[in-house]
Design a protein around this motif. Structure first.
Motif, mmCIF file in Angstrom:
data_model
loop_
_atom_site.group_PDB
_atom_site.id
_atom_site.type_symbol
_atom_site.label_atom_id
_atom_site.label_comp_id
_atom_site.label_asym_id
_atom_site.label_seq_id
_atom_site.Cartn_x
_atom_site.Cartn_y
_atom_site.Cartn_z
ATOM 1 N N LEU A 203 -1.586 -10.320 0.342
ATOM 2 C CA LEU A 203 -1.273 -11.461 0.858
ATOM 3 C C LEU A 203 -1.727 -12.604 0.168
ATOM 4 O O LEU A 203 -1.143 -13.653 -0.094
ATOM 5 C CB LEU A 203 -1.765 -11.629 2.108
ATOM 6 N N MET A 204 -2.898 -12.489 -0.700
ATOM 7 C CA MET A 204 -3.659 -13.536 -1.289
ATOM 8 C C MET A 204 -2.823 -13.653 -2.594
ATOM 9 O O MET A 204 -2.666 -14.815 -3.260
ATOM 10 C CB MET A 204 -5.089 -13.171 -1.802
ATOM 11 N N ASN A 205 -1.820 -12.657 -2.952
ATOM 12 C CA ASN A 205 -0.833 -12.773 -3.974
ATOM 13 C C ASN A 205 0.590 -12.901 -3.858
ATOM 14 O O ASN A 205 1.409 -13.106 -4.422
ATOM 15 C CB ASN A 205 -0.796 -11.364 -4.813
ATOM 16 N N GLY A 206 0.603 -13.236 -2.299
ATOM 17 C CA GLY A 206 1.929 -13.562 -1.648
ATOM 18 C C GLY A 206 2.913 -12.388 -1.806
ATOM 19 O O GLY A 206 3.935 -12.727 -1.186
ATOM 20 N N ASP A 207 2.440 -11.126 -1.949
ATOM 21 C CA ASP A 207 3.148 -9.879 -1.824
ATOM 22 C C ASP A 207 3.273 -9.739 -0.011
ATOM 23 O O ASP A 207 2.695 -8.530 -0.013
ATOM 24 C CB ASP A 207 2.840 -8.988 -2.584
ATOM 25 N N VAL A 208 4.088 -10.302 0.550
ATOM 26 C CA VAL A 208 4.011 -9.825 2.129
ATOM 27 C C VAL A 208 5.208 -8.586 2.260
ATOM 28 O O VAL A 208 4.671 -8.178 3.300
ATOM 29 C CB VAL A 208 4.702 -11.228 2.707
ATOM 30 N N ALA A 209 5.801 -8.092 1.280
ATOM 31 C CA ALA A 209 6.437 -7.130 1.279
ATOM 32 C C ALA A 209 5.671 -5.973 1.342
ATOM 33 O O ALA A 209 5.799 -4.806 2.019
ATOM 34 C CB ALA A 209 7.424 -7.064 0.166
ATOM 35 N N ALA A 210 4.814 -5.823 0.026
ATOM 36 C CA ALA A 210 3.904 -4.788 0.097
ATOM 37 C C ALA A 210 2.758 -4.840 1.111
ATOM 38 O O ALA A 210 2.512 -3.701 1.571
ATOM 39 C CB ALA A 210 2.886 -4.917 -1.429
ATOM 40 N N ALA A 211 2.477 -5.816 1.823
ATOM 41 C CA ALA A 211 1.435 -6.141 3.118
ATOM 42 C C ALA A 211 2.182 -5.140 4.027
ATOM 43 O O ALA A 211 1.518 -4.520 4.871
ATOM 44 C CB ALA A 211 1.236 -7.256 3.298
ATOM 45 N N ALA A 212 3.469 -5.585 4.302
ATOM 46 C CA ALA A 212 4.232 -5.057 5.411
ATOM 47 C C ALA A 212 4.245 -3.404 5.133
ATOM 48 O O ALA A 212 4.281 -2.736 6.072
ATOM 49 C CB ALA A 212 5.501 -5.613 5.248
ATOM 50 N N GLY A 213 4.272 -3.029 4.010
ATOM 51 C CA GLY A 213 4.413 -1.423 3.725
ATOM 52 C C GLY A 213 3.116 -0.835 4.321
ATOM 53 O O GLY A 213 3.473 0.280 4.619
ATOM 54 N N LEU A 214 2.108 -1.379 4.186
ATOM 55 C CA LEU A 214 0.749 -0.822 4.394
ATOM 56 C C LEU A 214 0.427 -1.033 5.898
ATOM 57 O O LEU A 214 0.059 -0.180 6.578
ATOM 58 C CB LEU A 214 -0.257 -1.555 3.692
ATOM 59 N N LEU A 215 1.011 -2.314 6.474
ATOM 60 C CA LEU A 215 0.994 -2.479 7.839
ATOM 61 C C LEU A 215 1.790 -1.812 8.838
ATOM 62 O O LEU A 215 1.422 -1.505 9.681
ATOM 63 C CB LEU A 215 1.112 -3.970 8.272
#
Length: 333
Positions: free
Chosen positions: A184-196
Motif C-alpha cells: 500500500l505504501m508503494n501504491g500497489d493496491v492490486a498486490a495488496a488485494a492478492g494478499l488480502l
C-alpha cells in the motif's frame, strides 16, 4: 477461502474485553491474534475455527488486542492499521465469526504472567473450549508463554489447542500484514488485494473540503485517513458503498493537491454518474487499482484534462473487475 464459509450477515459482535463476554458466547472456539488486515492467512485461521466447531452451535470467537501491542510498547511509533476495529468486526462477521473480543492491551495487562493469561482471560473470562493460534504464538510478560506451555496448561483446564503453520501465497512467501502495508505504501493496491483476498477498504465520514473539485467539474466526497503514511499518494479506481448498501464506482485522489495548496492529505472521491449529497454520511471505499502518482500541473486546465483521462481509465478498470473471493464479493460488490 471457500464460498461455504463466508457469511452474508452483519458485523461480528464487538466485545470490549474478555471480562465483558456475554454468557451465551462462553464455551466457544477462540482464535487468538492481532489479525490486522484479516488477510488470507487470517481467513485460514477462521476456516480452522469453523471446522473445529463443525455443525454444532458452538460460539466462534476471535480474541484480539486494542491497541496493537506494538503500539502499546512503542506509542511514539504506532503501527499503521490496515483494519481499524469496526472494519475488522465487519470482515469477521462476513466470515461467520460471532464475536470479536477486543482486549484492552496496555502496560499493566502486558505485565501479566503467561499463567494468568490462560487461567483468567481464556479459562475464567471466555470459558474457552478450544483455541486456534499460530505456531509461533507467544504471550504473557516478557513473552514467556509459548504454544507448548499453552497446550500443557490448557489440557489441565479442559482447553484444546490447535496451532497452524504460516499461510503462504502462490509464490511460496508468507502472507503477512507487513507485506500488505509495504504494498500500500508503494501504491500497489492490486498486490495488496492478492494478499488480502479482497480489495483493501477504508471507512470514514464524508467531510466538507475546500470544494475545489466542484469548481473543476469534479465534485468529490472527502475523507481524512487516520494514517497518512499507509497509502501512497496518487489516483485510484475505487468503489464506494453508502450506508444503505448501494455501490457507486469512481476515481479517487489521495494527497495534498500540489497544483493548488499542498495542504493536509485528503482522500477525495469523484463518483461517476452521481449527483447526491454525501456530507456527514459514513461510507466505505474499496480500492481496485492504482492509476498514477500525484502530480503538480502548471494550470487547472491541464489538471482537468488529466483528470478526464484518469476517469476513463478508472471506468475501464472497474468494468472488468470480478470478485477475488466470497469475502471480496461481500465487501466490494
Amino acid at each position: 477461502m471457500s464460498e461455504a464459509h463466508a457469511a452474508t450477515g452483519g458485523p461480528a459482535r464487538r466485545v470490549p474485553g474478555a471480562g465483558a463476554l456475554a454468557s451465551e458466547l462462553r464455551g466457544g472456539v477462540v482464535a487468538i491474534g492481532n489479525f490486522d488486515g484479516v488477510h488470507r492467512g487470517h481467513q485460514a485461521v477462521v476456516e480452522t475455527l469453523s471446522a473445529l466447531c463443525g455443525a454444532e452451535a458452538t460460539p466462534r470467537l476471535v480474541l484480539t488486542f486494542e491497541p496493537h501491542p506494538r503500539t502499546a510498547f512503542r506509542p511514539q511509533h504506532p503501527v499503521p492499521r490496515l483494519t481499524p476495529a469496526p472494519l475488522k468486526a465487519r470482515l469477521f462477521g462476513h466470515l461467520g465469526v460471532d464475536a470479536v473480543v477486543e482486549q484492552r492491551f496496555d502496560m499493566e495487562y502486558a505485565s501479566h504472567p503467561a499463567e494468568a493469561f490462560i487461567a483468567e482471560t481464556l479459562h475464567r473470562d471466555l470459558g474457552a473450549r478450544h483455541l486456534v493460534v499460530g505456531y509461533d504464538f507467544r504471550f504473557g510478560a516478557r513473552r514467556q508463554g509459548d504454544v507448548d506451555f499453552l497446550r500443557a496448561r490448557g489440557a489441565e483446564l479442559g482447553i484444546g489447542v490447535t496451532s497452524i503453520a504460516p499461510f503462504v501465497d502462490e509464490g511460496g512467501n508468507t502472507v503477512s500484514s507487513s507485506r500488505i502495508r509495504e504494498d500500500l505504501m508503494n501504491g500497489d493496491v492490486a498486490a495488496a488485494a492478492g494478499l488480502l483476498g479482497y480489495r483493501w477498504t477504508i471507512e470514514g465520514t464524508v467531510s466538507h473540503g475546500a470544494k475545489l473539485g466542484r469548481t473543476l467539474g469534479y465534485p468529490t466526497a472527502n475523507m481524512v485517513l487516520p494514517d497518512d503514511g499507509l497509502l501512497a499518494h496518487g489516483i485510484y479506481a475505487v468503489r464506494l458503498r453508502r450506508a444503505d448498501g448501494t455501490l457507486h464506482d469512481g476515481v479517487a485522489s489521495y494527497g495534498r493537491r500540489p497544483t493548488f495548496d499542498n495542504g493536509a492529505a485528503l482522500f477525495e472521491t469523484f463518483l461517476f454518474d452521481f449527483s447526491g449529497d454525501l456530507y456527514g454520511e459514513a461510507v466505505s471505499v474499496s480500492l481496485f487499482g492504482f492509476i498514477r502518482g500525484e502530480e503538480r500541473f502548471d494550470t487547472a486546465e491541464a489538471l482537468v484534462a488529466r483528470m478526464d483521462v484518469d476517469a476513463q481509465e478508472a471506468r475501464a478498470l472497474l468494468a472488468g473487475a470480478r470478485p477475488l473471493s466470497a469475502l471480496d464479493a461481500a465487501v466490494a460488490f
